[in-house]
Write a protein that holds these residues in place. Structure first.
Motif, short mmCIF file in Angstrom:
data_model
loop_
_atom_site.label_atom_id
_atom_site.label_comp_id
_atom_site.label_asym_id
_atom_site.label_seq_id
_atom_site.Cartn_x
_atom_site.Cartn_y
_atom_site.Cartn_z
N ARG A 1 65.47 38.37 44.00
CA ARG A 1 65.36 38.52 42.55
C ARG A 1 66.74 38.55 41.90
O ARG A 1 66.95 37.96 40.84
CB ARG A 1 64.58 39.80 42.23
CG ARG A 1 64.33 40.04 40.73
CD ARG A 1 63.67 38.86 40.03
NE ARG A 1 62.39 38.52 40.58
CZ ARG A 1 61.22 39.00 40.12
NH1 ARG A 1 61.22 39.87 39.14
NH2 ARG A 1 60.09 38.60 40.64
N ILE A 2 67.70 39.19 42.53
CA ILE A 2 69.06 39.21 41.99
C ILE A 2 69.66 37.81 41.99
O ILE A 2 70.28 37.38 41.01
CB ILE A 2 69.94 40.20 42.79
CG1 ILE A 2 69.46 41.63 42.55
CG2 ILE A 2 71.41 40.04 42.41
CD1 ILE A 2 70.13 42.66 43.43
N LYS B 1 71.21 32.87 38.89
CA LYS B 1 71.08 31.43 38.64
C LYS B 1 71.03 31.11 37.14
O LYS B 1 71.26 29.96 36.73
CB LYS B 1 69.83 30.88 39.32
CG LYS B 1 69.99 30.59 40.80
CD LYS B 1 70.76 29.29 41.01
CE LYS B 1 70.81 28.89 42.46
NZ LYS B 1 71.52 27.60 42.66
N LEU B 2 70.71 32.12 36.32
CA LEU B 2 70.68 31.89 34.87
C LEU B 2 72.04 31.47 34.33
O LEU B 2 72.14 30.87 33.26
CB LEU B 2 70.18 33.14 34.14
CG LEU B 2 68.75 33.61 34.43
CD1 LEU B 2 68.43 34.87 33.64
CD2 LEU B 2 67.75 32.51 34.11
N ASN B 3 73.09 31.81 35.06
CA ASN B 3 74.45 31.42 34.65
C ASN B 3 74.60 29.91 34.56
O ASN B 3 75.51 29.41 33.88
CB ASN B 3 75.49 31.97 35.64
CG ASN B 3 75.90 33.39 35.30
OD1 ASN B 3 76.13 33.70 34.14
ND2 ASN B 3 75.99 34.23 36.32
N LYS C 1 60.95 24.63 34.17
CA LYS C 1 62.01 24.32 35.13
C LYS C 1 61.88 25.29 36.31
O LYS C 1 61.77 26.50 36.11
CB LYS C 1 63.39 24.48 34.49
CG LYS C 1 63.88 23.27 33.71
CD LYS C 1 65.30 23.52 33.18
CE LYS C 1 65.85 22.28 32.50
NZ LYS C 1 66.20 21.22 33.45
N PHE C 2 61.90 24.74 37.51
CA PHE C 2 61.81 25.58 38.70
C PHE C 2 63.20 25.77 39.30
O PHE C 2 63.92 24.79 39.57
CB PHE C 2 60.86 24.95 39.73
CG PHE C 2 59.43 24.92 39.26
CD1 PHE C 2 58.65 26.06 39.29
CD2 PHE C 2 58.87 23.73 38.79
CE1 PHE C 2 57.33 26.02 38.86
CE2 PHE C 2 57.55 23.68 38.36
CZ PHE C 2 56.78 24.85 38.39
N ILE C 3 63.58 27.03 39.49
CA ILE C 3 64.87 27.37 40.10
C ILE C 3 64.68 27.42 41.61
O ILE C 3 63.69 27.93 42.11
CB ILE C 3 65.38 28.72 39.57
CG1 ILE C 3 65.62 28.61 38.05
CG2 ILE C 3 66.66 29.16 40.28
CD1 ILE C 3 66.06 29.91 37.40
N ASP C 4 65.66 26.86 42.34
CA ASP C 4 65.53 26.70 43.80
C ASP C 4 65.77 28.04 44.53
O ASP C 4 66.56 28.13 45.46
CB ASP C 4 66.52 25.64 44.28
CG ASP C 4 66.23 25.23 45.74
OD1 ASP C 4 65.05 25.40 46.15
OD2 ASP C 4 67.16 24.80 46.43
N ILE C 5 65.08 29.07 44.06
CA ILE C 5 65.15 30.40 44.69
C ILE C 5 63.79 31.06 44.43
O ILE C 5 63.18 30.86 43.37
CB ILE C 5 66.29 31.25 44.11
CG1 ILE C 5 67.64 30.75 44.60
CG2 ILE C 5 66.14 32.73 44.49
CD1 ILE C 5 68.82 31.50 44.05
N TYR C 6 63.34 31.85 45.35
CA TYR C 6 62.09 32.58 45.15
C TYR C 6 62.28 33.66 44.08
O TYR C 6 63.25 34.41 44.11
CB TYR C 6 61.60 33.22 46.45
CG TYR C 6 60.94 32.24 47.38
CD1 TYR C 6 59.57 32.09 47.37
CD2 TYR C 6 61.70 31.45 48.25
CE1 TYR C 6 58.96 31.16 48.23
CE2 TYR C 6 61.12 30.54 49.09
CZ TYR C 6 59.74 30.39 49.08
OH TYR C 6 59.14 29.50 49.91
N SER C 7 61.33 33.73 43.13
CA SER C 7 61.42 34.76 42.11
C SER C 7 60.27 35.74 42.25
O SER C 7 60.16 36.68 41.48
CB SER C 7 61.37 34.13 40.72
OG SER C 7 60.15 33.47 40.50
#
Length: 475
Positions: free
Chosen positions: A373-374, A379-381, A469-475
């Motif tokens: 989660r962190i 990744k929002l940066n 948009k999908f970020i390449d990390i599990y949320s």
């Protein structure tokens, strides 16, 4: 308070405001200076460009037009090219000018400034010379009568009249006497001339001097709270006013009425680029809100916000009603607090400072602070725009049959530590559909674990044309 002010600004429509006074054209000649003239110890400017904007009463008309008032100006010009430039600028702002009287005996007031580029100051330019083309002679009785006749015929069309006095000869005693009569029918507010006796405006509704103008009027320096209260009472008595607003530069703004009820509103620390227009914006707010019975606190907060907007910009300056409420929202005591309610976020996203930016929105419980989660939040940066994180309240989580692992206050404090988050929204509903419908973000962010799964808000996202948009990390 800010929701109430926003409601007032949305409800007043287009107040009709007449500005009577001295109009002028501000011209800026810009270039670079790299050497001193061999003919005299003066800088040589390599000319690059010039631009013009309305000054004096014209600047006030510009501010009011941007604030969506129905504006008209009553002033005097010469019969010259500058007059045509003034008319063109007024027309571009949709400011009416049925009483823009032409006087062949005088020039249209023009202030020509020579500006040299200077990267060492905040404005990027340094004024090295100003040339004034003007007449300070009082207008003739013939032109005086044209202005008075216009007021006789048209004054009942207006909700408020602003007296914009730069002592260029338009506001003669006869014109001012006629404006005192106008004060019986509508709000008449004066922006007093520097050094003018305060009795010159006796009998109108209100006045807006700054600190130095007030000190000159009352005859003593203003340095304490007691000084300003005493000065305000003297102003009211000398000019027979309903109320007065006194701009106190870095100390804020002061209000006093004839019942001697008074109020101070402090200013917020701001980066100052150019103080021009601060006073014009305050008197514009006084006129704009003259049609409503507004609490003095709301009037002062709105006027203070307007002045803050103006001094934090270089020319050309922009202001809107949305900007006013936005400024008040971000200037609250919790300035560093990213937590906003839905009303505040709507205001922020409608302001001119944010409306051209992409809005990124993500949501979740955020009650389990895992490594994934962190990393997801960090990744929002990578996204350049406004990044909003919406979290379910404790009530929302419990209503779905769960117990939050972290209480909402702890979750909020934690999320504020992330520089990559601009604003945090908390909602009580089961999902964030209502927030999406109101905020209309451009992008809805989810972790890669949501790819191929049903997203509850998908119909709403399609409706508001928001891309997932999908970020390449599990949320």
């Amino acid at each position: 308070m800010y929701a109430e002010i926003a409601q007032v600004l949305n409800s007043i429509g287009q107040p009709k405001v007449l500005i009577v006074g001295d109009i002028m054209l501000d011209e800026f000649l810009s270039g670079s200076v790299n050497r001193i003239s061999p003919e005299a110890p003066t800088p040589v400017l390599a000319y690059q460009e010039s631009n013009c904007q309305l000054g004096g009463a014209g600047f006030t008309s510009n501010v009011l037009a941007q604030l969506n008032a129905d504006v008209e100006i009553c002033a005097v010009t010469g019969n010259d090219e500058t007059r045509q430039s003034v008319i063109k600028l007024l027309d571009s702002l949709k400011v009416k000018h049925r009483c823009l009287v032409q006087d062949d005996s005088r020039p249209t007031t023009r202030k020509q400034r020579v500006m040299a580029q200077d990267k060492d100051i905040s404005s990027g330019q340094q004024q090295i010379l100003r040339i004034d083309y003007e007449s300070k002679e009082a207008i003739s009785s013939t032109i005086e009568n044209q202005i008075i006749s216009f007021l006789d015929e048209k004054e009942k069309e207006f909700d408020a009249i602003i007296i914009s006095d730069y002592q260029k000869g338009v506001l003669t005693e006869n014109v001012l006497q006629r404006l005192r009569v106008s004060a019986k029918h509508c709000t008449v507010i004066a922006d007093p001339a520097k050094g003018a006796p305060i009795e010159r405006y006796k009998g109108i509704t209100a006045m807006k001097p700054n600190r130095h103008e007030c000190e000159a009027a009352v005859g003593f320096p203003i340095s304490t709270k007691e000084d300003i209260i005493r000065a305000g009472k003297i102003l009211l008595e000398k000019a027979d006013l309903q109320y007065a607003l006194i701009s106190l530069d870095t100390d804020g703004i002061f209000y006093i009425n004839r019942k001697h009820e008074f109020l101070f509103v402090p200013t917020q620390p701001l980066q100052v680029y150019d103080v021009a227009g601060a006073g014009d914006s305050v008197i514009s707010i006084m006129a704009l809100l003259s049609t409503v019975d507004i609490a003095p606190r709301y009037l002062l907060e709105t006027a203070n916000a307007a002045a803050g907007i103006m001094i934090s910009q270089q020319s050309p300056k922009h202001i809107s009603r949305e900007d006013l409420v936005h400024r008040m929202v971000i200037d609250k005591d919790e300035f560093n607090n990213k937590i906003k309610n839905i009303d505040e976020l709507e205001i922020i996203l409608k302001s001119s400072s944010t409306k051209n930016k992409d809005i990124y929105f993500t949501n979740g419980y955020y009650d389990n602070v895992s490594r994934e989660r962190i990393l997801y939040l960090e990744k929002l940066n990578e996204f350049d725009g406004i990044r909003i994180v919406a979290i379910n309240s404790d009530t929302s989580i419990k209503n779905q049959g769960h117990e939050p692992q972290l209480r909402e206050n702890d979750r909020l404090r934690l999320l504020q530590l992330f520089d990559c988050i601009d604003y945090i929204l908390i909602f009580d509903e089961a999902d964030c559909t209502q927030a999406l419908e109101r905020l209309k973000p451009h992008y809805f962010l989810k972790g890669k674990n949501f790819e191929g799964k049903t997203i509850t808000e998908s119909k709403t996202l399609e409706k508001i044309n928001c891309q997932i948009k999908f970020i390449d990390i599990y949320s």
